[in-house]
Structure formats: C-alpha cells, structure tokens
Enzyme design. Structure first.
Site, PDB file in Angstrom:
ATOM      1  N   LYS A 168      10.940  21.929 -14.336  1.00 58.81           N
ATOM      2  CA  LYS A 168      12.261  21.829 -13.625  1.00 58.81           C
ATOM      3  C   LYS A 168      12.396  22.911 -12.537  1.00 58.81           C
ATOM      4  CE  LYS A 168      15.220  20.318 -17.566  1.00 58.81           C
ATOM      5  NZ  LYS A 168      15.888  18.925 -17.138  1.00 58.81           N
ATOM      6  N   ARG A 195      14.120  12.474 -26.028  1.00 54.65           N
ATOM      7  CA  ARG A 195      13.916  11.375 -26.928  1.00 54.65           C
ATOM      8  C   ARG A 195      12.411  11.287 -27.589  1.00 54.65           C
ATOM      9  NH1 ARG A 195      13.933   8.560 -20.888  1.00 54.65           N
ATOM     10  NH2 ARG A 195      15.532  10.258 -21.071  1.00 54.65           N
ATOM     11  N   GLU A 213      11.652  14.866 -22.949  1.00 55.58           N
ATOM     12  CA  GLU A 213      11.185  15.466 -24.311  1.00 55.58           C
ATOM     13  C   GLU A 213      12.187  15.222 -25.305  1.00 55.58           C
ATOM     14  OE1 GLU A 213      13.115  17.249 -22.356  1.00 55.58           O
ATOM     15  OE2 GLU A 213      14.331  18.050 -23.593  1.00 55.58           O
ATOM     16  N   ASP A 244       9.386  16.219 -19.050  1.00 54.07           N
ATOM     17  CA  ASP A 244      10.856  16.722 -19.098  1.00 54.07           C
ATOM     18  C   ASP A 244      11.661  15.630 -19.847  1.00 54.07           C
ATOM     19  OD1 ASP A 244      13.012  18.123 -18.574  1.00 54.07           O
ATOM     20  OD2 ASP A 244      13.209  17.854 -16.437  1.00 54.07           O
ATOM     21  N   ASP A 280      14.962  24.046 -22.362  1.00 54.26           N
ATOM     22  CA  ASP A 280      14.177  22.827 -21.933  1.00 54.26           C
ATOM     23  C   ASP A 280      13.631  23.534 -20.316  1.00 54.26           C
ATOM     24  OD1 ASP A 280      13.312  20.570 -21.009  1.00 54.26           O
ATOM     25  OD2 ASP A 280      15.098  19.492 -20.802  1.00 54.26           O
ATOM     26  N   ASP A 325      20.598  22.827 -24.308  1.00 52.78           N
ATOM     27  CA  ASP A 325      19.739  21.388 -24.807  1.00 52.78           C
ATOM     28  C   ASP A 325      19.774  21.357 -26.531  1.00 52.78           C
ATOM     29  OD1 ASP A 325      19.090  19.221 -23.504  1.00 52.78           O
ATOM     30  OD2 ASP A 325      16.943  19.853 -23.305  1.00 52.78           O
ATOM     31  N   LYS A 375      19.808  16.427 -31.170  1.00 52.08           N
ATOM     32  CA  LYS A 375      18.661  17.052 -30.301  1.00 52.08           C
ATOM     33  C   LYS A 375      18.871  18.501 -30.198  1.00 52.08           C
ATOM     34  CE  LYS A 375      17.086  17.388 -25.480  1.00 52.08           C
ATOM     35  NZ  LYS A 375      17.052  16.609 -24.048  1.00 52.08           N
TER      36      LYS A 375
HETATM   37  N1  BES Z   1      17.927  17.928 -21.097  1.00 54.13           N
HETATM   38  C1  BES Z   1      17.864  17.290 -19.990  1.00 54.13           C
HETATM   39  C2  BES Z   1      18.984  16.441 -19.783  1.00 54.13           C
HETATM   40  C3  BES Z   1      19.996  17.438 -19.224  1.00 54.13           C
HETATM   41  C4  BES Z   1      20.128  17.467 -17.788  1.00 54.13           C
HETATM   42  C5  BES Z   1      20.966  17.750 -19.819  1.00 54.13           C
HETATM   43  C6  BES Z   1      21.208  17.733 -17.395  1.00 54.13           C
HETATM   44  C7  BES Z   1      22.034  18.449 -19.385  1.00 54.13           C
HETATM   45  C8  BES Z   1      22.356  18.585 -17.990  1.00 54.13           C
HETATM   46  C9  BES Z   1      16.735  16.218 -20.542  1.00 54.13           C
HETATM   47  O1  BES Z   1      15.685  16.609 -21.286  1.00 54.13           O
HETATM   48  C10 BES Z   1      15.895  16.084 -19.276  1.00 54.13           C
HETATM   49  O2  BES Z   1      15.321  16.581 -18.457  1.00 54.13           O
HETATM   50  N2  BES Z   1      16.089  14.367 -18.677  1.00 54.13           N
HETATM   51  C11 BES Z   1      15.411  14.143 -17.637  1.00 54.13           C
HETATM   52  C12 BES Z   1      15.137  12.602 -17.800  1.00 54.13           C
HETATM   53  C13 BES Z   1      14.011  12.120 -16.914  1.00 54.13           C
HETATM   54  C14 BES Z   1      12.907  13.080 -16.595  1.00 54.13           C
HETATM   55  C15 BES Z   1      13.605  10.800 -17.299  1.00 54.13           C
HETATM   56  C16 BES Z   1      16.593  14.102 -16.568  1.00 54.13           C
HETATM   57  O3  BES Z   1      17.623  13.716 -17.142  1.00 54.13           O
HETATM   58  O4  BES Z   1      16.126  14.345 -15.262  1.00 54.13           O
HETATM   59 ZN    ZN Z   2      16.253  18.135 -22.647  1.00 58.14          ZN
HETATM   60 ZN    ZN Z   3      13.914  17.662 -20.463  1.00 58.17          ZN
END
Ligand code: BES
Ligand code: ZN
Ligand code: ZN
Length: 490
Positions: A268, A342, A340, A338, A261, A279, A256
């Site tokens: 966020k 996947r 993103e 968010d 992000d 990220d 990834k």
């Molecule tokens: N990059 C984030 C995940 C992340 C969170 C990485 C904290 C490192 C530390 C990812 O893209 C994300 O925002 N995921 C969301 C998914 C949700 C919207 C289904 C999450 O984890 O809240």
């Molecule tokens: Zn992310």
């Molecule tokens: Zn994200």
C-alpha cells in the site's frame, strides 16, 4: 470503569446530584425542564427567547442554580425537532451531557423514558472510553462516579434496573472490542490477540488456539499463505459459547483478524498505512461478543472464529501469481496480496461451517470500495439468504449499528473467476469492489445461510463523533448482541 448507574423513584428537580440534566425539543421544554425553569425564575425560557439556546440537537446549555435547588448545576440538552427525534439523537444527547460535566460533577441525574434508557447508558459508557494508553502524562481519573436515572413509579424503577444492567454490559462489551483493536500492531500481534481470547475461556466458553503447526496439519493454506510473510506466526482462534440447549446448532460469527495490513508484496502507499492496525477489528468484535454473551448468560450457542495474521512483504511472503490451496480444498489465484482478508476468511468460513451452524455472520474491514460507496454511517451487507439478512437488518435497526445491502446477483460471479484456479482474490478492474469481496467469500460458505458485513467504513473513527472521539468503534458488538438476544427470545 467505576461509574455507577442507578435508578430511583422521584422528581428530577429534587435530586441531590451535583448536576441534573433536562431536555428541550427545539423551543419546547420537557415537563421536567419546565418545572426547573419555574424554580429558576424563567432563566431557561428567557435564554431560548434570546436565542442563546435553541434546543438544536447536538447543543447544550448550562445553568447555575445558585442555591435554588439541591443540584449545583442544570444542563439542558437540545433534542432538535420532535419529528427528527430518534435513537441517534437520544444517544448523542446523553453522551454530550455526560461529557460536559464528567470532570466537574460527581453525580449526574437524568430523566429519560424507559425506551431511551438503554441508549443513554450505552452511550455514556462508550463516550467515557478514550484510548490514552500511551500518553505518559498521568491520566486524571473521571470525577463522575454516579449516573442517576429518575422515574415516576417503583415498577418503572424495577424495569429500569434490568435495562441498566443489560445495557451496561453491552456498552462495556463494545469498549472491550475497542480496547483490543486500538492496540498498535507493534504490540498487538496474532499471539497477543489470541492471548486475550484465551482469557475469556472458562464456564460456558471453550477457546482453542492453533498456530502454524496445526494450520499446516489442517491444510489451512489461506491463513498460512497470508501469515507466512511475518516472523509473528498466524493464530487461528475458535471460541465456543454454549449458553443454549445441548445439541442445538450454533450460530457462527467470523471476524477478519489482520493485525497489520501493509498490503504485502502488493504494498500500500505509506500515507495512512498506520491505520491498517484496525484491520483486525472484525476479530476483536467477535471476541468481545463472546465475552459479552458469557457475561449476559444469554441462552444461545455461538461459535466465533477469528483467523489472525500480519500481512507483510518479506522473503517468505506470498506473492502475486501464487496459487493457494485452502482448507476447503478450493484453490485461490492470488492476483493481489492486498486482498488478503478474503484469503484468510476462506479458511475461517470453511471452519465455521464444520459446526453445521444455523447461519454465519462475518465481520471484516474488507474493502476500501465499501467506504467509497457507503461512507462511515453504515456497514455494507451482502448475503446468500434473505431470511437471515432480514434478521440482521432488524438487529442493526434496533442497535443503531446500521447496515445497507449491496447486490449479490449472480452476474457478479465473473469478478472472482480465474483462468488458473477455482477463484481469484481480486479483479483488475476496481468496479463493484465491495461485492467482489462478498462474492469471493460466498464461494466458501456453501449453502449455509450467511451474511457478510463489510465494516471498513464503520470500525474506526477519524473525524470525531459525539460518542467516539477517535479510534476503534467496536462496531458490531451491539448489533450481534441484539441479534442473539432476539434469537434467545428476549
Ligand atoms: N484492509 C483493506 C481494506 C480497507 C481499506 C479497510 C480502507 C479499511 C480502510 C483490504 O485488505 C484491502 O486492502 N482491500 C483492497 C482490495 C483490492 C486489492 C481488491 C482495497 O480495498 O483496495
Ligand atoms: Zn485488509
Ligand atoms: Zn489488504
């Protein structure tokens, strides 16, 4: 780094190094430490008697030799109780010893077993790297120039030299991933990271980089969807390392690469958002792994795929409610911009599959939920194939980059079912967030054996550890090299 690692035959106490490092498992001094203790008239053992030093793991004691030995200084590192001794204790001890004298001594002599040698070398290299690029005060160059490892026989010395060469390359590979990942998003755009991947091309490595034009031609709507919100266009990096037999199917590693992000329109909270420059660590690790495979000249075929984007809110950004058509033809309902990672990986995994790989391993800082579940000491592992997962777990064990499996029972499929498209990228409920991400990815790998590693908790250090003070960890390089080393039959 200009640190030399050498193996020599001899006795630790006779080394002309400025500093020599011995060890103690609690109160029990190693044979070398006992010898040094005698030369120093019992100074080490009396410190232990007075409980100034108890040999606990993570502790260290310095003793001046005052002319009684060729070395100026002795360090005794604590290894804790024998029954708790493992590679983590070993790695931390080497890093701690090196860190304590790196600005004080030019050469440092160690006595470790052949079995611990790779841990020591990797750990010294990893602990010596600290990202100080943006401190304008001039960096002091490391005083340490030489790490000397002492062995009893010539045959051990020969074996040690091989281990050192390999471990040094792996440690530097891990640091290379960190070096890319640590760069802030103002500089580290998709084009910047892709540019570094290109530099690795040549010899057995072929690198292809696509921009928006090629992505549109291929219909890679996942990468385009996320990437179109930024003025910095997405890049799609493919690196082919052909070290193995011609015609032999490769393994694919997919990383990834979200260079920043922000969450996009589903933005966020600002607290901690700056951290989302890491990220992209999955991409940095697969790029660093190809570079390391090339340096090691391992006889395997490996394809790395790294979709690189910035996830930003703007007038051109993708929106919640959008439906995206991916390169595979499958459609995604975007419920949350968010989620993103996947979305871009749907195209990354599809593309990896075009090489008809023996297996796919992806690395992604995919979910906060994985960090909630597992913390920072292991990555989450999800799979559609127990045999491949077993190999990855073995490599994890051997490399000290630990994984823990999360379930993928078919009941979880519900989490990604959509009313309007083939899948949705996120569910309303926060339940089983890491598995939800895993299930989504699974929809894009077909029948190919696949392992997903959620590295959200492991790719970055905020609370200092002994080998890594802060920042990117380069997690996964050691695991992947171990995996390919064992695939190559080494
Ligand atoms: N990059 C984030 C995940 C992340 C969170 C990485 C904290 C490192 C530390 C990812 O893209 C994300 O925002 N995921 C969301 C998914 C949700 C919207 C289904 C999450 O984890 O809240
Ligand atoms: Zn992310
Ligand atoms: Zn994200």
């Amino acid at each position: 780094m200009s640190l030399d690692f050498v193996a020599v035959k001899g006795k630790l106490g006779d080394q002309k190094a400025e500093c020599i490092v011995a060890s103690a498992m609690e109160a029990k001094l190693s044979p070398e430490a006992q010898h040094l203790d005698r030369v120093l008239n019992g100074e080490i053992s009396s410190s232990i008697k007075r409980k100034e030093f108890e040999g606990k793991a993570g502790t260290i004691m310095g003793v001046r030799t005052l002319g009684r030995l060729a070395a100026r200084k002795i360090l005794v590192v604590g290894l804790g109780p024998a029954k708790e001794y493992d590679q983590f204790v070993s790695r931390n001890a080497a890093a701690l010893a090196f860190q304590s004298v790196k600005n004080d001594c030019e050469s440092i002599a160690f006595k470790v077993s052949l079995g611990d040698l790779a841990y020591s070398v990797e750990s010294i290299i990893v602990s010596s790297y600290d990202y100080q690029e943006w401190k304008t005060q001039e960096k002091k160059p490391l005083k340490a120039k030489r790490a000397v490892f002492v062995f009893d026989s010539e045959s051990e010395v020969r074996k040690a030299r091989e281990i050192i060469a390999f471990a040094k390359t792996v440690g530097e590979g891990q640091n290379y991933s960190r070096e890319l990942d640590n760069v802030h998003a103002g500089l580290a755009t998709p084009a910047y990271i892709a540019g570094h991947a290109k530099k690795i091309a040549g010899g057995k490595v072929k690198v292809t980089v696509w921009g928006m034009k090629e992505l549109e031609k291929k219909g890679y709507g996942g990468v385009i969807g996320v990437g179109k919100g930024s003025v910095n266009e997405p890049k799609f990096v493919v690196m082919e390392y052909n070290g193995g037999r011609k015609g032999e199917k490769p393994y694919a590693i997919v990383g990834k690469g979200v260079c920043f992000d922000s969450g996009g329109i589903s933005i966020k909270p600002s607290r901690g958002m700056g951290l989302m420059r890491y990220d992209k660590s999955g991409a940095c690790t697969v790029i660093a792994t190809i570079r390391t495979l090339k340096q090691l000249n391992l006889p395997v075929n490996v394809v790395a795929v790294a979709p690189l984007v910035e996830n930003l809110p703007s007038g051109s950004a993708y929106k919640p409610g959008d439906v995206i058509k991916t390169g595979s033809g499958k459609t995604i309902e975007v419920t949350n911009t968010d989620a993103e990672g996947r979305v871009i990986l749907s195209d990354g995994l599809y593309h990896a599959n075009l090489f008809k790989p023996k297996g796919i391993i992806d690395l992604a800082t995919l979910t906060g939920a994985c960090v909630v579940a597992l913390g920072t000491h292991c990555s989450g592992l999800m799979t559609n194939n127990d045999a491949l997962a077993a190999k990855v777990k073995k490599a994890a064990q051997a490399s000290g980059e630990r994984v823990w499996e999360l379930p993928m029972w078919k009941e979880y499929e519900e989490l990604v079912k959509s009313d309007v498209a083939d899948v949705k990228n996120a569910d309303e409920s926060p339940d089983a967030g890491a598995t939800e991400g895993g299930w989504f990815l699974r929809e894009f790998v077909g029948e190919t054996p696949w392992v997903h590693l959620d590295t959200a908790g492991t790719a970055w250090v905020e609370k200092p550890t002994i080998p890594i003070r802060t920042g990117a960890t380069g997690w996964g390089v050691r695991l992947l090299i171990e995996f390919f080393k064992s695939e190559a039959g080494h």
